[in-house]
Design a protein around this motif. Structure first.
Motif, short mmCIF file in Angstrom:
data_model
loop_
_atom_site.label_atom_id
_atom_site.label_comp_id
_atom_site.label_asym_id
_atom_site.label_seq_id
_atom_site.Cartn_x
_atom_site.Cartn_y
_atom_site.Cartn_z
N ALA A 93 0.83 -1.21 0.00
CA ALA A 93 0.00 0.00 0.00
C ALA A 93 0.86 1.26 0.00
N LEU A 94 1.95 1.24 0.75
CA LEU A 94 2.87 2.39 0.78
C LEU A 94 3.51 2.60 -0.59
N ALA A 95 3.86 1.51 -1.26
CA ALA A 95 4.45 1.61 -2.60
C ALA A 95 3.45 2.19 -3.59
N VAL A 96 2.19 1.78 -3.49
CA VAL A 96 1.15 2.32 -4.38
C VAL A 96 0.98 3.81 -4.15
N LEU A 97 0.91 4.23 -2.88
CA LEU A 97 0.77 5.65 -2.57
C LEU A 97 1.95 6.45 -3.12
N ASP A 98 3.13 5.91 -2.95
CA ASP A 98 4.34 6.61 -3.39
C ASP A 98 4.41 6.69 -4.93
N ALA A 99 3.93 5.68 -5.62
CA ALA A 99 4.02 5.62 -7.08
C ALA A 99 2.93 6.44 -7.78
N ASP A 100 1.83 6.70 -7.10
CA ASP A 100 0.69 7.37 -7.72
C ASP A 100 0.86 8.88 -7.66
N TYR A 101 1.16 9.50 -8.78
CA TYR A 101 1.40 10.94 -8.83
C TYR A 101 0.15 11.76 -8.50
N THR A 102 -1.02 11.13 -8.52
CA THR A 102 -2.25 11.87 -8.22
C THR A 102 -2.51 12.00 -6.73
N VAL A 103 -1.73 11.29 -5.90
CA VAL A 103 -1.90 11.39 -4.45
C VAL A 103 -1.28 12.69 -3.96
N THR A 104 -2.04 13.44 -3.21
CA THR A 104 -1.57 14.69 -2.66
C THR A 104 -1.65 14.62 -1.14
N VAL A 105 -0.58 14.98 -0.49
CA VAL A 105 -0.55 14.98 0.98
C VAL A 105 -0.87 16.38 1.46
#
Length: 107
Positions: A93-105
């Protein structure tokens, strides 16, 4: 010998009155859920919440098993030691979050 906690996770702890835990398998899937389905759901529930908290706190892979255990404990999940499968799910799940450029923190 107990290791020293090394993670700082400013995410909200899951506890009564502060933030609700994600729904359990029985709450989300109903009473007819099999033990295998419940186990998979609950593992994903812990892994996803933990990965989001780690990601929002600036952590990325690779991460040690002890650090992942600390993160689960910091969020207040009622497991003393996450399984290897749960750790693998957190990492995925962490890898998916890191790889997805559409995720904004947002903080």
């Amino acid at each position: 010998m107990r290791h020293r906690r090394s993670l700082r996770i400013p995410a909200r702890r899951f506890s009564a009155g502060i933030a609700a835990l994600p729904p359990t398998a029985r709450e989300a899937l109903g009473t007819d859920v099999t033990a295998e389905e419940a186990s998979a759901y609950n593992r994903s529930r812990v892994a996803t919440a933990t990965a989001v908290a780690l990601y929002r706190s600036g952590y990325a892979l690779p991460m040690r098993d002890l650090d992942l255990d600390d993160a689960v404990h910091a969020l207040g999940f009622p497991y003393s030691v996450p399984s290897q499968e749960t750790r693998a799910a957190i990492r995925a799940a962490l890898a998916v979050l890191d790889a997805d450029y559409t995720v904004t923190v947002t903080r």
